[in-house]
Design a protein around this motif. Structure first.
Motif, mmCIF file in Angstrom:
data_model
loop_
_atom_site.group_PDB
_atom_site.id
_atom_site.type_symbol
_atom_site.label_atom_id
_atom_site.label_comp_id
_atom_site.label_asym_id
_atom_site.label_seq_id
_atom_site.Cartn_x
_atom_site.Cartn_y
_atom_site.Cartn_z
ATOM 1 N N THR A 50 79.274 10.567 -26.566
ATOM 2 C CA THR A 50 78.562 11.790 -26.203
ATOM 3 C C THR A 50 77.630 11.583 -25.009
ATOM 4 O OG1 THR A 50 76.835 11.286 -27.839
ATOM 5 C CG2 THR A 50 78.637 12.720 -28.548
ATOM 6 N N GLN A 99 79.490 11.233 -19.029
ATOM 7 C CA GLN A 99 79.348 12.417 -18.185
ATOM 8 C C GLN A 99 80.320 13.497 -18.643
ATOM 9 O OE1 GLN A 99 81.703 13.374 -15.575
ATOM 10 N NE2 GLN A 99 80.414 14.817 -14.425
ATOM 11 N N TRP A 100 79.920 14.748 -18.652
ATOM 12 C CA TRP A 100 80.667 15.831 -19.295
ATOM 13 C C TRP A 100 82.101 15.976 -18.785
ATOM 14 C CZ3 TRP A 100 82.762 19.852 -16.541
ATOM 15 C CH2 TRP A 100 82.310 20.014 -15.220
ATOM 16 N N GLU A 101 82.314 15.816 -17.485
ATOM 17 C CA GLU A 101 83.654 16.071 -16.932
ATOM 18 C C GLU A 101 84.644 14.979 -17.318
ATOM 19 O OE1 GLU A 101 85.799 17.299 -12.697
ATOM 20 O OE2 GLU A 101 83.753 16.520 -12.689
ATOM 21 N N ARG A 152 84.387 13.064 -19.836
ATOM 22 C CA ARG A 152 84.563 13.168 -21.288
ATOM 23 C C ARG A 152 85.611 14.228 -21.626
ATOM 24 N NH1 ARG A 152 81.519 15.377 -26.032
ATOM 25 N NH2 ARG A 152 81.818 13.857 -27.706
ATOM 26 N N SER A 153 85.622 15.318 -20.872
ATOM 27 C CA SER A 153 86.635 16.359 -21.076
ATOM 28 C C SER A 153 88.031 15.830 -20.767
ATOM 29 C CB SER A 153 86.331 17.571 -20.190
ATOM 30 O OG SER A 153 85.110 18.158 -20.546
#
Length: 218
Positions: A167, A170-172, A174-175
């Motif tokens: 978690t 970095q968000w991208e 991780r997607s």
């Protein structure tokens, strides 16, 4: 962002298990069933004998990923990459990847898009004035969308998913990792049944910098 499988080892779990069995038998077990293969894979992974997982590889086409995220991805050195070249491709009307935190603020969103469009317009002007693409690209922002082909073996994907599904990742990226895992679980469910961050099956190695989820405190 779109993640698509474009190539893979046929029958990856059978390939892995047959290679592992060969270490202890005089011949190659052509008749091994998928049930026996999956049982053997679980035993192998539990013992930490993961080198045989390298016999299966998977290739993905990742589209609509920012340069900021792709620079993180290519840090996984045991994988192979081919990315759109900003030296040779003229990026006319490029797509920009907008972080969710910026999308939530209308003022910042407008400012973000305005600045990226300015950079893109200056990029095109430089090319019209004879500046080579490889030099004009210096003005392009990291938000510019790109495409990249990724190839790695099953063992390396386990490593990638271990880091990038955290978690704190970095968000991208991780997607991207979540989409890759969905596909890999369909192709090799036994190999990837426990894929993910260390906290999913044990203690978080991040210590005080962990996300604070209860399972991290076991």
């Amino acid at each position: 962002m779109n993640v698509r499988l474009i190539s893979s080892t046929p029958n990856p779990e059978l390939t892995i298990a047959r290679a592992a069995r060969l270490c202890y038998r005089s011949g190659y077990d052509e008749d091994m069933t998928i049930e026996k293969a999956q049982k053997l894979i679980r035993e192998i992974v539990a013992r930490g004998h993961e080198s045989v997982l390298e016999h299966a590889s998977f290739t993905f086409l990742i589209e609509g990923i920012s340069r900021a995220a792709s620079h993180q991805l290519v840090r996984h050195r045991l994988a192979t990459y081919s990315q759109q070249s900003q030296r040779y491709i003229n990026f006319k009307n490029p797509e920009f990847i907008v972080p969710p935190s910026i999308k939530e603020n209308k003022t910042l969103m407008n400012y973000f898009l305005e600045q990226n469009r300015k950079s893109s317009n200056i990029y095109q002007e430089m090319i019209k004035m004879g500046i080579p693409e490889e030099d004009a690209r210096y003005i392009l922002p990291q938000a510019v969308a790109s495409k990249i082909v990724l190839t790695a073996n099953a063992r390396e994907y386990l490593h990638i998913l271990k880091l990038r599904l955290c978690t704190r990742a970095q968000w991208e990226i991780r997607s991207v990792a979540m989409e890759i895992l969905k596909i890999l679980k369909e192709l090799a469910p036994t190999v990837f049944e426990n894929a993910g961050p260390p906290c999913a099956t044990g203690i978080c190695p991040e210590g005080d910098k962990g996300c604070g989820h209860p399972w991290n405190k076991k």
